[in-house]
Write a protein that holds these residues in place. Sequence first.
Motif, PDB file in Angstrom:
ATOM      1  N   HIS A  82     103.731 -27.215  41.742  1.00  0.00           N
ATOM      2  CA  HIS A  82     103.738 -28.636  42.100  1.00  0.00           C
ATOM      3  C   HIS A  82     103.820 -29.496  40.837  1.00  0.00           C
ATOM      4  CE1 HIS A  82     102.371 -32.541  43.652  1.00  0.00           C
ATOM      5  NE2 HIS A  82     102.787 -32.089  44.832  1.00  0.00           N
ATOM      6  N   GLU A  83     104.480 -30.605  40.950  1.00  0.00           N
ATOM      7  CA  GLU A  83     104.712 -31.493  39.815  1.00  0.00           C
ATOM      8  C   GLU A  83     103.424 -31.940  39.136  1.00  0.00           C
ATOM      9  OE1 GLU A  83     106.969 -33.650  37.094  1.00  0.00           O
ATOM     10  OE2 GLU A  83     107.525 -32.095  38.543  1.00  0.00           O
ATOM     11  N   ASP A  84     102.356 -32.113  39.888  1.00  0.00           N
ATOM     12  CA  ASP A  84     101.091 -32.611  39.340  1.00  0.00           C
ATOM     13  C   ASP A  84     100.034 -31.522  39.168  1.00  0.00           C
ATOM     14  OD1 ASP A  84     102.092 -35.205  39.288  1.00  0.00           O
ATOM     15  OD2 ASP A  84     101.451 -35.612  41.341  1.00  0.00           O
ATOM     16  N   ALA A  85     100.423 -30.265  39.206  1.00  0.00           N
ATOM     17  CA  ALA A  85      99.440 -29.178  39.160  1.00  0.00           C
ATOM     18  C   ALA A  85      98.652 -29.155  37.858  1.00  0.00           C
ATOM     19  CB  ALA A  85     100.144 -27.840  39.368  1.00  0.00           C
ATOM     20  N   PHE A  86      99.296 -29.496  36.732  1.00  0.00           N
ATOM     21  CA  PHE A  86      98.623 -29.452  35.429  1.00  0.00           C
ATOM     22  C   PHE A  86      98.439 -30.835  34.805  1.00  0.00           C
ATOM     23  CE2 PHE A  86     101.340 -25.505  35.537  1.00  0.00           C
ATOM     24  CZ  PHE A  86     100.308 -24.649  35.915  1.00  0.00           C
ATOM     25  N   ARG A  87      99.161 -31.795  35.270  1.00  0.00           N
ATOM     26  CA  ARG A  87      99.192 -33.107  34.623  1.00  0.00           C
ATOM     27  C   ARG A  87      97.835 -33.787  34.598  1.00  0.00           C
ATOM     28  NH1 ARG A  87      99.812 -38.256  36.365  1.00  0.00           N
ATOM     29  NH2 ARG A  87      99.976 -37.549  38.529  1.00  0.00           N
ATOM     30  N   ARG A  88      96.990 -33.523  35.599  1.00  0.00           N
ATOM     31  CA  ARG A  88      95.706 -34.217  35.711  1.00  0.00           C
ATOM     32  C   ARG A  88      94.550 -33.459  35.054  1.00  0.00           C
ATOM     33  NH1 ARG A  88      95.363 -35.088  42.035  1.00  0.00           N
ATOM     34  NH2 ARG A  88      96.091 -32.925  41.935  1.00  0.00           N
ATOM     35  N   LEU A  89      94.861 -32.527  34.175  1.00  0.00           N
ATOM     36  CA  LEU A  89      93.823 -31.776  33.459  1.00  0.00           C
ATOM     37  C   LEU A  89      93.667 -32.389  32.068  1.00  0.00           C
ATOM     38  CD1 LEU A  89      94.874 -28.160  34.508  1.00  0.00           C
ATOM     39  CD2 LEU A  89      93.026 -29.560  35.449  1.00  0.00           C
ATOM     40  N   PRO A  90      92.603 -33.138  31.837  1.00  0.00           N
ATOM     41  CA  PRO A  90      92.489 -33.936  30.614  1.00  0.00           C
ATOM     42  C   PRO A  90      92.223 -33.135  29.343  1.00  0.00           C
ATOM     43  CG  PRO A  90      90.470 -34.119  31.896  1.00  0.00           C
ATOM     44  CD  PRO A  90      91.438 -33.340  32.734  1.00  0.00           C
ATOM     45  N   GLN A  91      91.793 -31.862  29.461  1.00  0.00           N
ATOM     46  CA  GLN A  91      91.470 -31.086  28.264  1.00  0.00           C
ATOM     47  C   GLN A  91      92.280 -29.796  28.144  1.00  0.00           C
ATOM     48  OE1 GLN A  91      87.380 -30.833  26.859  1.00  0.00           O
ATOM     49  NE2 GLN A  91      86.692 -32.110  28.571  1.00  0.00           N
ATOM     50  N   LEU A  92      93.309 -29.639  28.962  1.00  0.00           N
ATOM     51  CA  LEU A  92      94.093 -28.405  28.931  1.00  0.00           C
ATOM     52  C   LEU A  92      94.822 -28.278  27.590  1.00  0.00           C
ATOM     53  CD1 LEU A  92      94.892 -25.952  30.626  1.00  0.00           C
ATOM     54  CD2 LEU A  92      96.933 -27.215  31.334  1.00  0.00           C
ATOM     55  N   GLU A  93      94.598 -27.138  26.915  1.00  0.00           N
ATOM     56  CA  GLU A  93      95.198 -26.892  25.612  1.00  0.00           C
ATOM     57  C   GLU A  93      96.199 -25.740  25.626  1.00  0.00           C
ATOM     58  OE1 GLU A  93      91.988 -26.242  22.931  1.00  0.00           O
ATOM     59  OE2 GLU A  93      91.238 -28.304  23.042  1.00  0.00           O
ATOM     60  N   GLU A  94      95.932 -24.717  26.426  1.00  0.00           N
ATOM     61  CA  GLU A  94      96.788 -23.531  26.418  1.00  0.00           C
ATOM     62  C   GLU A  94      97.237 -23.196  27.838  1.00  0.00           C
ATOM     63  OE1 GLU A  94      94.924 -20.320  24.365  1.00  0.00           O
ATOM     64  OE2 GLU A  94      94.178 -21.589  22.751  1.00  0.00           O
TER      65      GLU A  94
END
Length: 316
Positions: free
Chosen positions: A177-189
Motif C-alpha cells: 500500500h502507498e502509505d504502508a511505510f510513510r507514516r513511520l516517523p523513526q523508520l531507518e532501515e
Amino acid sequence: MQTFVNIFLGFFIFESVGAAPITDTMIYDSEFYDIPLGELPHPFVYDENEQSDQLEIGMGTALPAIVQDSYSSAPLTEEPDEEASTPKLIDGSSAQGSGVLGPQTQDGLPTCILCTCLGTTVYCDDRELDAIPPLPKKTMYFYSRYNRIRKINRNDFANLNNLKRIDLTANFISEIHEDAFRRLPQLEELVLRDNRIRQLPELPSTLTFIDVSKNRLGRKGIRSEAFKDLHELQHLYITDNNLDHIPLPLPESLQALHLQNNNIQEMHEDTFCKMKDFNYVRRALEDIRLDGNPINLSRTPYAYMCLPRLPVGNLI
C-alpha cells in the motif's frame, strides 16, 4: 509389744498404698506410631465434672489451623504466580490487552507465542506467516523473513512510532500500500529483498538503509525522484530488478549504490557529478556497483570526475 508394733506398721503401709492414685502406664513403642492421635490412651484421669470441657478444647486446638489445613484430605492446589498468570509485556500491559502477547494473529495465537519477542525486537522468521502479525506498540525492530506474506496493507504498521527496522526478506510480497511505510516517523532501515515487488511505495525521509534487491521493479517500479528527499539515506541496494536506468536524483548523503545485474545501458555525464561545476566533489559516494549491466563505463569518463573512486563495472 513387738508384735503390736509390726501390726500397726503393716496397717499404715497398707493404707498408704491404697490411697495412692492408680494410673495407666504409657509405653511409647513403635506399635503406637500408626495410631491416630484421638485413639491413643491418655495417661491422665480427668474429672468428668470439672475438666471435660477443658479436655475437649485442648484436643481441638492441639494443632494450629494452618497445619490442620495442610493435612486435609482435599487435593492440594498450587497458586500460580501473578507474573505467570498475567505476564507483563514490553509496553507494560497484560496479555489480555494490546501488548506483545495480546494481539491475536490469523492463526488464533498471540504474536509472541507464534514468534519470538526479545525486548523491543520481534522475530517471526520462518513461521509460515501469510500476513504481517499484530505488533506491540513499542516494537523497534521487526524481522519476518522466509515466510509467505503476499501483501503489505495500509495499517499493518499503524501507530508503531518507535519502529526503526523492518526486514521482510524472502517472502512473496507483490503489493504494498502507498502509505504502508510513510507514516513511520523513526523508520531507518527497510529490507524487502527477494520478493515480487513491482512498485515501490512512498518512502519516509528518515530512511538510511534500503535494500529492495531481487524484485521485479523493471522500468516503472521506481517513480521519478523517489529518493530525492531522503536526506539521511546512506545505502541503496537495487540489484537484480531488470532496471534500465539509474534512479535520479540521488541524495548527497548516499555512500553506497549497488545496481549490479540489471539492464542499465547508458549513463549521463551528470548522473553523479555536476558538469557545470568542475569544483564539485562528491566524497561520500565511495561504493558504486554497476557490474552485470550492458553498459560501457569508459564511454562517459566525465561522469566520475567528482567521485573518490571509479564505479565497478565493464570498462571495455
